[in-house]
Every structure is written in C-alpha cells, then in structure tokens.
Design a protein around this motif. Sequence first.
Motif, mmCIF file in Angstrom:
data_model
loop_
_atom_site.group_PDB
_atom_site.id
_atom_site.type_symbol
_atom_site.label_atom_id
_atom_site.label_comp_id
_atom_site.label_asym_id
_atom_site.label_seq_id
_atom_site.Cartn_x
_atom_site.Cartn_y
_atom_site.Cartn_z
ATOM 1 N N VAL A 84 -34.631 4.598 -73.028
ATOM 2 C CA VAL A 84 -35.665 4.011 -73.872
ATOM 3 C C VAL A 84 -35.359 2.524 -74.002
ATOM 4 O O VAL A 84 -34.263 2.149 -74.424
ATOM 5 N N VAL A 113 -30.314 3.989 -74.879
ATOM 6 C CA VAL A 113 -31.282 3.115 -75.560
ATOM 7 C C VAL A 113 -30.887 1.670 -75.296
ATOM 8 O O VAL A 113 -29.788 1.241 -75.672
ATOM 9 N N ASP A 133 -40.471 0.048 -73.461
ATOM 10 C CA ASP A 133 -41.238 1.243 -73.822
ATOM 11 C C ASP A 133 -41.750 1.173 -75.259
ATOM 12 O O ASP A 133 -42.828 1.692 -75.565
ATOM 13 N N THR A 256 -46.651 0.328 -78.734
ATOM 14 C CA THR A 256 -46.524 1.007 -77.451
ATOM 15 C C THR A 256 -47.698 0.613 -76.561
ATOM 16 O O THR A 256 -48.742 0.174 -77.060
ATOM 17 N N PRO A 262 -45.742 7.816 -73.488
ATOM 18 C CA PRO A 262 -44.285 7.659 -73.671
ATOM 19 C C PRO A 262 -43.520 8.817 -73.042
ATOM 20 O O PRO A 262 -43.985 9.961 -73.025
ATOM 21 N N SER A 263 -42.351 8.508 -72.502
ATOM 22 C CA SER A 263 -41.475 9.547 -71.982
ATOM 23 C C SER A 263 -41.009 10.428 -73.133
ATOM 24 O O SER A 263 -41.101 10.030 -74.305
ATOM 25 N N ALA A 266 -38.628 8.431 -75.244
ATOM 26 C CA ALA A 266 -39.280 7.392 -76.040
ATOM 27 C C ALA A 266 -40.083 8.000 -77.182
ATOM 28 O O ALA A 266 -40.083 7.482 -78.308
#
Length: 278
Positions: A84, A113, A133, A256, A262-263, A266
């Motif tokens: 992320v 992260v 992200d 965002t 988002p993954s 994330a």
Amino acid sequence: MPWPAPAASRSAAELLHVTQSALSGQIKELEQLLGVRVVERNTRRVQLSEVGRELFPLFDKMLQDLDGAMADIASRKALKKGMVRVAAPQMMCCTLLPEVIAAYREAYPGVQVQLIDVPVDNVSPRVSSGEVDVGIGPERDIGAEVDAQLLFEMPFVAVFPAGHPLASRSEVRWEDLNAHPLIALQGQFTERLLREMHTLSPYNEVTFMTTALAMVAAGLGVTACLPYAAPMVRRYGLEMRPLIEPELTRKFFIYTKSSRTPSPAAERFISFLGEHAV
C-alpha cells in the motif's frame, strides 16, 4: 513412452477429475486449435506426438505459472502479502501515521506500507497520477478522477512555549494571537482564514508545521495547529490550548483514485485508518 490406450486414458481422466470422453473431447479441441496432432493413439497405445513432446514443457510451465498466479492472488486476498503506497503531509507522517502503520503491520505483517511525505497540496495530485494508492490530507479542490472520504474533523489549538503569557489561559481567542508574532502555514486554508478573519496578520509563513514548531520553540512567536500534532508539540516542549471565538475546525480526507478499485491491502488499510486514526 507409449502407454496402453485404455489404462492411459482412464488414468489421465481420473487425474484431471473428468470422464474419458470429456478428456478425449478436450484433446481434440486443442488439436483443432493448434492445427497439429499432439497425441498419437490407436487401439493399443497412446503417446505424445513429436509436436506434443516439444510442447509439453511449455504447457507445463504455463500451468505452473497459472498455479503461482492463483496462489499469489489468494495470498493478497488473505492479506498475507501486498503493498500500500500512502501519501500524506509531513506533520501527519511524523505523528499520527507511524503508529497506525505499526498497528497495521502487526495485524498484517506480510503487507508493506510505503509512506510518502509530501507538501499538503501534493497529496491529491499523487493520487490522481496513480503514484500512490491512498492519500490523506486536508480538504482541497479535487477533480472528478479523485474520490474523497472524510477521515476526521478537528478544532484548531494555539501553540506556544511553556511559561508564555497565553499559558495561564484555559482557552485562547484567535484575536489574542495578534499580540504575538504569528507563524502560519502557507496554502489554501491559511489564505481563506486570513480572508475571513481580517484581524489576523502572520509574522511569518512557512511550508511545514515542523518549521513553525521549531520557530515557536526558539521563542520567535506562536502558531496554530491541529490536536493530532500533539506528539511533536510535546517533543518541542510546547503547550497547546483550544482556539475559540470562533472555534474553527479542519477536515481531513482519505483520497483514492475514482477509476481504480483499491487492492485488498489498500481497502483494509483505508478501513484501518477509520478505526485507529481518531
């Protein structure tokens, strides 16, 4: 190596969990697609053709790659791996976010992260460009390509050195700051604040809150910030009091990219922020 035809067909079908007729149909479809025969078979035996033997390692690698990809996707969905990228203003990066990221890593040690500290006005552009992200920052004018979700809203506090004349008060009025050199932050919010409160006149405007706090600690004036900066305020040995008349608040948002889903990592980080950042 040739195999007896009935035994080979039966074993292959059992291994693939399909019937012998279904397997034969799939082989025929493959041969029609390729335009060559990959299996040679008669009533007595079944074996790969010369082309089949050449293709076998390629197909085997494709299947291994597919298995690896599926395993990777499963790990990311289970938050066992992933990344992320987060952009946020400098002050938030050295106060609030490190603690949130530490708690997130403890919960999901396989997810990395990346924290990127940027000037306030660069948060949403980093999101819009796809460089990060998630962006976290104060309210800004954003385009349609960026979505904003409210993270928190906080009132301003006055910041001054210990022993300062304002230290005897439980609350400080905005107009009281005019009696002291005011060190303000540059940017949209300060410009709007100065337009609305004509009595304020900054002595110095800086880019980063850490600079303002260092100047206040050196006895060069006072400043205003948000309560989430308390760890850094204490580190400089400074004190805070609520600012009133009026009580002004500032909203911070999670930004965002609207065109990007988002993954899993994330998405969980975003919900984690809502749980731990206020």
